[in-house]
Design a protein around this motif. Structure first.
Motif, short mmCIF file in Angstrom:
data_model
loop_
_atom_site.label_atom_id
_atom_site.label_comp_id
_atom_site.label_asym_id
_atom_site.label_seq_id
_atom_site.Cartn_x
_atom_site.Cartn_y
_atom_site.Cartn_z
N ALA A 60 0.60 -1.30 0.07
CA ALA A 60 -0.03 -0.02 -0.22
C ALA A 60 0.88 1.27 -0.01
CB ALA A 60 -0.89 -0.14 1.21
N ASP A 61 1.70 1.38 0.84
CA ASP A 61 2.88 2.43 0.89
C ASP A 61 2.05 3.75 0.82
OD1 ASP A 61 5.08 3.63 0.82
OD2 ASP A 61 5.63 3.91 -1.17
N ALA A 62 1.17 3.59 2.05
CA ALA A 62 0.16 4.97 2.04
C ALA A 62 0.93 6.27 2.40
CB ALA A 62 -0.58 4.88 3.26
N PRO A 63 0.45 7.25 1.50
CA PRO A 63 1.01 8.62 1.85
C PRO A 63 0.66 8.94 3.29
CG PRO A 63 -0.65 8.61 0.13
CD PRO A 63 -0.74 7.22 0.70
N ALA A 65 -0.68 10.51 6.51
CA ALA A 65 -1.86 10.99 6.75
C ALA A 65 -1.90 12.54 6.74
CB ALA A 65 -2.28 10.38 8.07
N ARG A 66 -0.86 13.00 7.15
CA ARG A 66 -0.65 14.56 7.16
C ARG A 66 -0.72 15.03 5.73
NH1 ARG A 66 -2.16 17.85 10.49
NH2 ARG A 66 -1.12 16.63 12.02
N ALA A 68 -2.08 13.54 3.25
CA ALA A 68 -3.28 13.46 2.68
C ALA A 68 -4.28 14.27 3.31
CB ALA A 68 -3.93 11.85 3.21
N PHE A 69 -4.04 14.75 4.51
CA PHE A 69 -5.09 15.60 5.03
C PHE A 69 -5.07 17.10 4.48
CE2 PHE A 69 -6.58 18.62 8.31
CZ PHE A 69 -7.92 18.03 8.45
N ARG A 71 -4.58 17.57 1.29
CA ARG A 71 -5.07 17.49 0.06
C ARG A 71 -6.55 17.32 0.26
NH1 ARG A 71 -5.97 12.00 -2.87
NH2 ARG A 71 -7.20 12.71 -4.41
N LEU A 72 -7.17 16.93 1.25
CA LEU A 72 -8.41 16.76 1.60
C LEU A 72 -8.74 18.51 2.06
CD1 LEU A 72 -10.52 14.38 3.32
CD2 LEU A 72 -10.68 16.64 4.09
N THR A 75 -9.29 20.25 -1.10
CA THR A 75 -10.60 19.81 -1.75
C THR A 75 -11.48 20.50 -0.93
OG1 THR A 75 -9.68 17.50 -2.25
CG2 THR A 75 -12.05 17.97 -2.37
N ARG A 76 -11.54 20.79 0.04
CA ARG A 76 -12.79 21.27 0.71
C ARG A 76 -12.84 22.95 0.48
NH1 ARG A 76 -11.68 19.84 6.63
NH2 ARG A 76 -13.00 22.02 6.74
N ASP A 224 3.49 14.23 -2.42
CA ASP A 224 5.03 13.59 -1.74
C ASP A 224 5.55 14.40 -0.66
OD1 ASP A 224 5.46 14.50 -3.82
OD2 ASP A 224 7.35 13.38 -4.15
N VAL A 400 14.58 13.67 -2.63
CA VAL A 400 13.73 12.34 -2.54
C VAL A 400 13.10 12.37 -1.22
CG1 VAL A 400 13.92 9.60 -2.49
CG2 VAL A 400 15.59 11.00 -3.90
N TYR A 452 -6.93 17.83 -9.21
CA TYR A 452 -6.82 17.19 -7.96
C TYR A 452 -8.13 17.32 -6.95
CZ TYR A 452 -4.20 13.22 -6.50
OH TYR A 452 -3.62 11.90 -6.18
N PHE B 26 -9.31 11.83 11.25
CA PHE B 26 -8.30 11.48 9.94
C PHE B 26 -7.16 11.01 10.18
CE2 PHE B 26 -5.83 12.27 6.20
CZ PHE B 26 -6.81 12.10 5.10
N MET B 27 -6.32 11.48 11.14
CA MET B 27 -5.02 11.01 11.45
C MET B 27 -5.19 9.51 11.89
SD MET B 27 -2.99 13.36 10.42
CE MET B 27 -3.38 14.89 9.72
N TYR B 30 -6.52 7.08 8.78
CA TYR B 30 -6.32 7.51 7.33
C TYR B 30 -5.66 6.13 6.91
CZ TYR B 30 -4.32 8.83 2.95
OH TYR B 30 -3.83 8.79 1.60
N TYR B 34 -6.87 3.44 4.00
CA TYR B 34 -5.91 3.69 2.79
C TYR B 34 -5.80 1.95 2.18
CZ TYR B 34 -2.55 4.28 -0.72
OH TYR B 34 -1.82 4.37 -2.24
N TYR B 38 -6.73 0.62 -1.07
CA TYR B 38 -5.43 0.26 -2.03
C TYR B 38 -5.49 -1.28 -2.59
CZ TYR B 38 -1.01 0.24 -4.42
OH TYR B 38 -0.28 -0.08 -5.46
N ARG B 44 -2.91 3.45 -6.78
CA ARG B 44 -2.50 4.30 -5.81
C ARG B 44 -3.25 5.82 -5.79
NH1 ARG B 44 3.06 5.99 -2.88
NH2 ARG B 44 2.44 7.76 -2.05
N GLN B 52 -10.09 9.77 0.11
CA GLN B 52 -10.68 11.23 0.37
C GLN B 52 -11.90 11.33 0.39
OE1 GLN B 52 -8.30 14.37 -0.99
NE2 GLN B 52 -10.00 15.13 -2.40
N TYR B 109 16.73 7.53 -6.85
CA TYR B 109 18.18 7.42 -7.16
C TYR B 109 18.73 6.20 -6.78
CZ TYR B 109 17.51 12.24 -7.70
OH TYR B 109 16.82 13.58 -8.04
N ARG B 121 5.71 -5.02 -5.85
CA ARG B 121 4.26 -4.79 -5.72
C ARG B 121 3.36 -5.43 -6.85
NH1 ARG B 121 3.86 1.91 -5.28
NH2 ARG B 121 4.48 1.97 -3.27
#
Lengths: 468, 197
Positions: A60-63, A65-66, A68-69, A71-72, A75-76, A224, A400, A452, B26-27, B30, B34, B38, B44, B52, B109, B121
């Motif tokens: 999953a390698d989730a983004p 939460a901070r 994502a929040f 971004r949300l 959106t709002r 990211d 990175v 987005y 949310f925190m 999330y 997710y 996913y 993703r 969201q 890199y 994956r």
């Protein structure tokens, strides 16, 4: 029941998760004490569960939460702005019949061009335009609003350009390739660009709608980059070619100005020949971060924009050729303040010493930009079609995540592998879909776009309309 | 497991317009939501959208929770519905095809590591795709931290069968993962059917 039945694997698995009542838990424990087979089985289940969990997590390698929040929240905010904004479509109509910009045909003066009063308002207007037009296109109804759209839009063709990019390491071995897609609405007075370099995973979500009066760019926040290092202004870019208001993204603090200033830059434009055709070439070279764009003082002129996240190219934009100069603005990545400068376009091929410094105010910094590589693009002189482009990133350093990393890879963009004209209906629906507040998803509008931050579809939304 | 009590308090504050409460919720949830999204959609960008939208729904229409229900369960249910709706609207093959654009940040890199990670994956994605929908749902929900009761409710199975389904799903997952070249736990030769009787 007492889990002395050794075949009751499900119960044993629940035991592992402490998902059975306490009394049963004790009973299983007692059973396990006397049953080697179940103990072995339990151990195996534990290992498998552990590995599955690990694989799913890594997969999953989730983004964070901070991020994502953030971004949300964006959106709002966009939704709020959209809901509150007036419907200014009439004001956004071109005041003349859209025409095709030409290298040889002067464009109108500043007075004839649309002015947007402020970034916030302009953004709202642009969003309203896109949303409103899309909704009508989706509904298929003809209305005054639809008439506005028909004036504003090209006639249903989309050009698709694919550029292949290869990634090589320091020993020049090819690592892998990706393809960058550029979508242009038919006609040069309306241009839609979406660029993406999959291998770099920067997901620019960047869309530009260009007519001969304005350039509107929307971009999502970088998913990211932690929002703590990314000011809100980075969320959306809106600008017009002749009345520029420019917001840009944040550069992490390690990319100090001194680092950027240590690198020379050249920007050239001129005539060239490619494949026997007269071409115009724009070339940028150096190590830059920033944005360059034309302003109203220079019509007609090349309009160049290149935006480089350190080590990652965001995109580029070009229009309005001017062989002499540009004026632009750049955000000082370390202070967040805007600087203006004049960027000379040098003859091409460039003379040996091409590092003509910018005139920058108020800092008087000779070279506020830094582009991580070289970029060249050739246009057909007559048609503006992209004949070829080359791009090489030297990756003198880049980010990175939050870490500044010394590079070991370069990127070369070499080939236009596809350049096709498509009916809008042939465009992949995902690419151009636009979700509008009433729950409709537009998939056939072509020129409009989803950014987005587009308002989300309500849960009870009706299915998307089929492309016409 | 999630402690429902703070969630209920936060939901009450959210209902009163407290944005900080929403952020806390949310925190808290999330990552788990997710992970489920996913795993279901395999993409993703789509998963992020689904999550969201899920949280936007929470923001606009916060549910009223009882002591025996959890917010995570509610969120996962909403997210699952959205994922199913989204997948239905796309061709499955496309929907489950990971885009190259999901190359993980942090390995840019280190191309070799990048490629290895992409391959892994793909193996995980394929393994999930090989499961039945019920298995996938059970697996993802459980590994997102839902209780057996919640998993049973969301997957529409009997609570007593969750353990069995979970074992079956996990074994099937690992077997496919290994078949595709992944390094997995060396399962006994015991047939899956026997192990999950």
């Amino acid at each position: 029941m007492i889990p002395n039945d050794c075949s009751n694997t499900g119960r044993l698995r629940a035991y592992l998760d402490s998902a059975i009542p306490a009394i049963e838990q004790e009973e299983v424990t007692l059973h396990l004490a006397t049953c080697q087979s179940c103990r072995t089985h339990l151990g195996e289940m534990r290992e498998v569960a552990k590995q599955v969990s690990s694989l799913i997590d890594r997969h999953a390698d989730a983004p964070t939460a901070r991020i994502a929040f953030a971004r949300l929240q964006a959106t709002r905010r966009i939704e709020d702005a959209t809901m509150k904004a007036p419907r200014p479509l009439r004001a956004l109509q071109p005041r003349h019949t859209p025409r095709t910009p030409s290298l040889t045909q002067p464009s109108k003066g500043v007075q004839g061009r649309m002015r947007l009063p402020a970034v916030g308002m302009g953004l709202a207007l642009a969003i309203m335009l896109a949303l409103g037009v899309s909704a009508l296109l989706a509904s298929g109804t003809i209305s005054p609003l639809g008439a506005d759209a028909s004036q504003f839009l090209p006639a249903g063709k989309v050009r698709h350009i694919v550029v292949e990019t290869t990634y090589t390491n320091s020993s020049n071995s090819s690592l892998f390739s990706s393809r960058e897609h550029v979508w242009l609405a038919n006609g040069k007075d309306h241009l839609l660009m979406y660029s993406n370099v999959p291998g770099l995973d920067y997901r620019p979500e960047r869309w530009q709608l260009i007519d001969d009066e304005a350039v509107w760019t929307y971009r999502s926040p970088r998913p990211d980059i932690p929002p703590s290092q990314k000011p809100e202004r980075g969320a959306v870019i809106l600008k017009t070619a002749y009345d520029e208001r420019h917001f840009t993204e944040y550069v992490p603090d390690k990319a100090t100005m001194s680092e950027l200033l240590a690198r020379p830059n050249t920007h050239k434009a001129g005539a060239d020949k490619i494949e026997g055709r007269d071409a115009i070439i724009i070339e940028s070279s150096g190590n830059s971060y920033g944005n360059v764009s034309g302003k109203g003082k220079n019509p007609p002129g090349y309009f160049i924009e290149f935006e480089q996240w350190p080590g990652k190219s965001i995109g580029f934009l070009y229009s309005n050729p001017d062989p002499e100069s540009l004026e632009g603005m750049v955000l000082d990545p370390t202070t967040g303040q805007m600087m203006t400068y004049t960027l000379p376009l040098l003859p091409y091929p460039a003379p040996a010493t091409t590092a003509e410094p910018y005139k920058v105010e108020p800092y008087r910094v000779d070279d506020p930009l830094g582009q991580f590589g070289d970029y060249r693009i050739w246009f057909d002189k007559e048609t503006h079609r992209v004949l070829k482009q080359e791009r090489t990133f030297r990756f003198n350093g880049g980010y990175v995540g939050n870490e500044f990393v010394e590079p070991s890879m370069s990127v070369e963009t070499r080939n236009v592998v596809k350049d096709e004209l498509l009916d809008i209906s042939a465009v992949p629906p995902d690419l151009f879909k636009l979700k509008v507040p009433d729950g409709t998803t537009v998939s056939d509008a072509g020129y409009v776009f989803l950014n987005y931050y587009a308002p989300m579809r309500p849960a009870d939304a009706t299915p998307s309309p089929s492309p016409k | 497991m999630q402690n429902a009590h703070p969630d209920i308090q936060l939901l009450q504050r959210l209902a009163q317009g407290d944005n900080a409460a929403f952020e806390c919720l949310f925190m808290r949830h999330y990552a788990a939501v997710y992970k489920v999204a996913y795993g279901m959609v395999g993409r993703r960008d789509l998963a992020e959208d689904m999550v969201q939208e899920t949280f936007l729904q929470l923001y606009r229409q916060p549910p009223t929770l009882h002591e025996d229900s959890s917010l995570l369960g509610w969120l996962c249910r909403v997210a699952l519905n959205k994922c199913h709706n989204s997948l239905r609207s796309e061709r499955r093959a496309e929907a489950r095809e990971e885009r190259q654009s999901t190359s993980p940040a942090g390995t840019l890199y280190d191309p070799e590591a990048l490629m290895l990670r992409l391959e892994e994956r793909a193996r995980v994605r394929d393994a999930l795709a090989q499961l039945t929908e019920r298995q996938r749902t059970v697996l993802l929900l459980r590994h997102a931290g839902l209780s057996y009761a919640e998993v049973a409710a969301l997957a529409e199975v009997a609570p007593g069968s969750v353990g069995t389904l979970l074992v079956r799903a996990e074994r099937a997952f690992i077997e496919v993962y290994k078949m595709n070249g992944g390094q997995g736990y060396d399962l006994e030769a015991r047939p899956l059917e026997e192990a999950t009787q």
